[in-house]
Motif scaffolding. Structure first.
Motif, mmCIF file in Angstrom:
data_model
loop_
_atom_site.group_PDB
_atom_site.id
_atom_site.type_symbol
_atom_site.label_atom_id
_atom_site.label_comp_id
_atom_site.label_asym_id
_atom_site.label_seq_id
_atom_site.Cartn_x
_atom_site.Cartn_y
_atom_site.Cartn_z
ATOM 1 N N TYR B 380 0.694 -1.095 0.126
ATOM 2 C CA TYR B 380 -0.102 -0.084 -0.068
ATOM 3 C C TYR B 380 0.957 1.286 -0.101
ATOM 4 O O TYR B 380 0.868 2.126 -0.817
ATOM 5 N N LYS B 384 0.679 3.370 -3.169
ATOM 6 C CA LYS B 384 -0.177 4.603 -3.127
ATOM 7 C C LYS B 384 0.365 5.563 -2.547
ATOM 8 O O LYS B 384 -0.273 6.770 -2.490
ATOM 9 N N LEU B 456 -2.367 -4.239 -6.162
ATOM 10 C CA LEU B 456 -2.763 -2.677 -5.683
ATOM 11 C C LEU B 456 -2.625 -2.323 -7.075
ATOM 12 O O LEU B 456 -3.372 -1.085 -7.377
ATOM 13 N N LYS B 461 -6.237 4.370 -8.888
ATOM 14 C CA LYS B 461 -5.687 5.167 -7.928
ATOM 15 C C LYS B 461 -7.183 5.874 -7.385
ATOM 16 O O LYS B 461 -7.113 6.193 -6.136
ATOM 17 N N GLU B 464 -9.298 4.884 -4.176
ATOM 18 C CA GLU B 464 -8.797 5.221 -2.771
ATOM 19 C C GLU B 464 -8.902 6.940 -2.686
ATOM 20 O O GLU B 464 -9.235 7.408 -1.583
ATOM 21 N N SER B 474 -5.628 7.935 6.322
ATOM 22 C CA SER B 474 -4.769 6.743 5.761
ATOM 23 C C SER B 474 -5.041 5.503 6.288
ATOM 24 O O SER B 474 -5.237 4.388 5.502
ATOM 25 N N PHE B 478 -6.815 2.248 4.433
ATOM 26 C CA PHE B 478 -6.497 0.897 4.142
ATOM 27 C C PHE B 478 -7.418 -0.265 4.497
ATOM 28 O O PHE B 478 -7.598 -0.966 3.945
ATOM 29 N N THR B 482 -8.753 -0.417 0.854
ATOM 30 C CA THR B 482 -7.683 -1.088 0.112
ATOM 31 C C THR B 482 -7.599 -2.822 0.521
ATOM 32 O O THR B 482 -7.793 -3.396 -0.431
#
Lengths: 357, 568
Positions: B380, B384, B456, B461, B464, B474, B478, B482
């Protein structure tokens, strides 16, 4: 809706990127200053790579400006992470969360804001009604059409009642017909919600049809700011004139101003044009829109017809004036004299339709 | 042009997220301590004697006959197995992608062959090789009546390693071949090229970097392989086994450190060529997906020999695995081929088998969720997030892939037995289960991270970003966005980590203390003593456990996996 409309001010912002090929720095956005009124719908318009999306992403907080500052509702927001900013974005790819159903997608932002459960339910139901998706709460996102996904994305951004709504080319993945319907919808919903909106697109007709103000960008800088009519009828540069609609350019010299008109010399012929700030004696370019250019048996200049084509609503001509090619749309051609390819015709225009730059 | 302001703003934004900051710092600390430091200490140890910089240790080691032999042995073995595995892998991949298989059974057979090395402990094939072709081998002695068959040495080792590693090449090359746009080959055919000409002038050049890639991956695996050379290598010592013997036999830890540096240099050089040169070349020639389905080859004269060849190899591989079970069931290998459960009884109740399975399973079960979560977090952050140190995190977690288990083991011994830099700090973890768990985690981290990163990269993108934009921090992104989206990759990472840990031997054998019994080490010592029946018994149970875990995961993914809503 109870949200507070917020204005946005961009104060001389720039963004520097590294060119992946040459490894050299370049300005993706250069010295852009804007003042966006609360509640207005503003479009950033330009060809790809002009810096419009970068500008939008700086407002959202995904990119940090290298120069200048960004203000939202008078407050400087440069140091805030995107999650702390009072903005909500509608993404080009919709970016719906594929593991949630529609309800949970729309409720996501409310849950983060710790809104009570029954209030979430009410707000989500209301907003889904506003975007025309009532009763579809339980559907998964992959069971929706592109237009419906777009509505969910819009609802999800609207429901958190942001100070400003950001759109990153939201309609570019839809087919042409749906694009037209959706842009009207977006405008309606924005008006009903009374929210400030910044909208990025490369489609000039989209920009014309929904914006209060259009900001045309080219090569990272602002080329012109104005209402759709201002920009269409009074472009400041050939780039703007050409980018918004079709334009013909006639080069000449401004002789003098008289009686509220300008007099321009084109290859020895004097023509009357709209009054302008072009100085007497200066070189100038006349911008003529195809639909306001007249082709007839007599006029200012003789031209050679090289293409003559019936388009239904209008007759399309390509004509040569010396080395200059001009495009002419003769609307409602049924009862007019039609020139064929190879014929000579005469070109003219009304002085108020000829804009000098 | 000056990018100070955006750098400062990005920094401010980064530090505004305390969870993110703490995670990044902990991760970097952990990677430095458990991946980089053990390697650094090996370097320090082999160049520093009593506080002085010296080349003496290296000079001594380089002149050791044992080392010289092992060095060339390692390279030769790697070359042979690398070439063989790549060729057989290519054969299988080609048949899989280009030839229409006539029966479902063949497809199943191929899948099984691809899966077996994943679920089996690394030395299983050595065991069955010895059982089939050894001095008391079923085929050599019983069927052919050969009395003095010698399977130990380069020959046996190369066969066993080839059969262990070619399925990896098969999987890699299959992916590549599938990505070739069929219209390229059709165009060549259309211009008059024969099938063979198409293969040599279009297909082969396109996958050439991929072949190099497969070769190097196998080479690294071979050089790092410990168990097979240990069991079937006989006098053919490789660097991995020599390092082990240098520590356990000659008690020369500094010499072992110097040898470990040599082995590490070999694998890292190979790894760098593979990762940074060949992988980018492969990506450059094979971009994107095939535009449409390929017309499979149906001519009998092409399909028949290829299919038969593959089937024979598959059957041979599977027989080898099945032999392990029979090795455990036959009463006395080589003499009495009546079936009995005696070996299993002895495994479970005499050789502390129950305890070994329990210990191995517990430690692996602790290590695998840690590995899985860590690798997803690393993936991650790498994919990202943008921050300083991101490159370091990626480098260290991927670098661990090129570190042979034996090298890591020696590094941990040198690095932690006397504390950090022999200062006594953190000395406590040496000789505990903790260091075993850490070794398990570090050994499985690269595979998990790699799969997490590629999972991922598939995710837009903006998904997220949309969550961040709506106000999620964050850690929330996650866990709510994610992780659910890469659930499959997470689960397979979890299971892979478990499988790798429970079947691991190379690092563990150097670090384990009598307090913990490990299945793999039991198998190794039983096989060394010649108790192949018991060794096979252990291995059979281990394979069953691992296979059950993998099957469970597949079932789980099928019913609760992400693929359902990710398909479109």
């Amino acid at each position: 809706m109870a949200n507070e409309k917020k204005g946005i001010r961009l104060d001389h912002i720039s963004k520097i990127y590294v060119d992946p090929k040459t490894k050299k720095d370049f300005y993706a956005v250069k010295d852009v200053s804007l003042d966006i009124e609360p509640g207005s719908f503003v479009t950033l318009l330009g060809p790809s790579g002009c810096g419009k999306t970068t500008t939008l992403r700086m407002i959202a907080g995904f990119e940090s400006p290298d120069e200048g500052g960004i203000y939202l509702g008078g407050e400087k927001i440069d140091e805030l992470t995107p999650d702390k900013r009072d903005s909500a974005m509608v993404f080009q790819s919709y970016a719906l969360l594929p593991h949630y159903n529609i309800f949970d997608n729309v409720a996501y932002g409310l849950k983060i804001r710790k809104v009570p459960k029954d209030e979430i339910k009410k707000k989500v139901t209301d907003i889904l009604k506003l975007v025309g998706l009532e009763g579809m709460e339980a559907r998964m996102t992959n069971q929706l059409s592109g237009g419906q996904q777009q509505r969910v994305a819009l609802a999800r951004a609207l429901v958190v009642e942001p100070g400003v709504l950001l759109f990153d080319e939201p309609l570019s993945n839809l087919d042409a017909k749906l694009r037209v319907t959706m842009r009207t919808e977006i405008r309606r919903i924005q008006q009903e919600a009374g929210i400030t909106a910044v909208y990025v697109t490369h489609d000039q007709s989209e920009a014309m049809s929904i914006s209060d103000q259009i900001i045309i960008m080219n090569g990272g800088v602002v080329a012109q700011i104005g209402t759709p009519t201002e920009i269409y009828y009074h472009p400041k540069s050939e780039f703007v004139a050409d980018f918004i609609g079709d334009a013909n350019f006639l080069r000449g010299r401004m002789l003098r101003h008289e009686g509220g008109c300008g007099i321009v010399d084109i290859n020895g012929t004097e023509v009357r044009v709209e009054d302008s700030s072009v100085a007497d004696g200066a070189d100038t370019t006349i911008v003529l829109r195809p639909e306001s250019t007249i082709l007839d048996a007599e006029g200012f200049f003789p031209v050679d017809v090289v293409v003559s084509c019936f388009m239904g609503a209008y007759q399309l001509y390509h004509v040569m004036l010396g080395d200059t090619k001009l495009i002419i749309h003769e609307y409602n051609p049924k009862n007019k004299r039609i020139f064929q390819q190879g014929e000579t015709a005469y070109l003219s225009f009304e002085s108020e339709n000829a804009h000098c730059i | 042009m000056n990018k100070n302001q955006s750098a400062r703003l990005d920094r401010t934004k980064f530090f505004a997220d305390p969870v993110l900051v703490v995670t990044v710092f902990l991760l970097i600390a952990m990677l430095l301590l458990f991946v980089l430091y053990p390697l650094v200490i090996l370097l320090v140890d082999s160049f520093l004697e009593e506080g002085h910089l010296t080349g003496a240790i290296f000079e001594r080691v380089l002149h050791l006959q044992r080392f010289k032999v092992a060095f060339w042995n390692t390279l030769l073995d790697g070359m042979i197995v690398g070439v063989l595995s790549t060729l057989i892998g290519l054969l299988f991949a080609y048949v899989d992608v280009y030839v229409r298989l006539r029966s479902r059974i063949l497809e199943k057979l191929f899948n099984l062959v691809a899966l077996l090395p994943v679920v089996s402990p690394p030395f299983v094939l050595s065991l069955s090789m010895i059982c089939l072709f050894g001095r008391a081998g079923f085929i050599t002695k019983y069927l052919l009546g050969i009395r003095n068959s010698n399977i130990y040495g380069l020959g046996g080792l190369a066969v066993v390693q080839t059969m262990t590693f070619f399925p990896v090449c098969y999987m890699m090359l299959r992916g590549l071949l599938r990505n070739i746009d069929p219209s390229l080959e059709e165009a060549a055919r259309d211009m008059g090229a024969s099938r063979w000409k198409v293969f040599t002038s279009v297909t082969f050049p396109l996958i050439l970097p991929g072949l190099g890639n497969a070769f190097l991956v196998t080479f690294i695996e071979c050089a790092a392989d410990f168990a097979n050379p240990m069991l079937i290598g006989g006098n053919y010592d490789t660097l991995a086994t020599t390092i082990y013997l240098q520590i356990t036999g000659a008690y020369d830890k500094q010499g072992a450190a110097a040898m470990a540096i040599v082995l590490l240099s070999i694998t890292i050089v190979m790894f760098i060529i593979q990762k940074y040169y060949l992988e980018s070349k492969t990506a450059a020639t094979l971009t994107g997906k095939a535009s449409r389905a390929r017309m499979p080859i149906t001519e009998k004269r092409v399909t028949a020999p290829l299919t038969v060849l593959c089937s024979l190899i598959s059957v041979f591989v599977i027989v080898m695995y099945v032999m392990v079970l029979f090795g455990a069931l036959f009463k006395v290998w080589g003499r009495n081929y009546s079936l009995s459960l005696e070996h299993f009884r002895r495994v479970l109740f005499m050789h502390g088998g129950l305890r070994a399975f329990k210990d191995s399973a517990i430690l692996s079960a602790i290590a695998s969720p840690i590995t899985a979560v860590l690798s997803m977090i690393i993936a991650y952050l790498v994919v990202k997030k943008r921050f300083k140190g991101r490159g370091l995190i990626e480098l260290l977690s991927i670098l661990a892939m090129a570190v042979p288990g034996t090298v890591l083991g020696v590094g941990y011994i040198r690095g932690f037995s006397g504390g950090i830099f022999h200062s006594g700090i953190l000395k406590g973890i040496y000789g505990t289960s903790l260091i075993l768990i850490i070794a398990f985690v570090v050994r499985s981290l690269p595979t998990g991270t790699r799969s997490g990163i590629s999972a991922l990269r598939q995710i837009d993108k903006s998904i997220e970003e949309s969550a961040i934009d709506l106000g999620a921090g964050s850690s929330r992104v996650f866990f709510t966005v994610t992780l659910p989206l890469i659930k499959d990759s997470f689960l397979s990472g979890l299971v892979t980590a478990f499988v790798r840990s429970i079947t691991a031997i190379s690092a563990v054998i150097l670090l384990v203390t009598p307090r913990w019994k490990m299945v793999t080490i039991q198998i190794n010592s039983l096989a060394e003593k010649g108790d192949y029946g018991e060794a096979c018994g252990f291995a059979t149970i281990l394979i069953i456990i691992v296979y059950a875990v993998v099957a469970l995961m597949n079932l789980f993914i099928k019913h609760f996996g992400t693929s359902k809503y990710m398909e479109e």
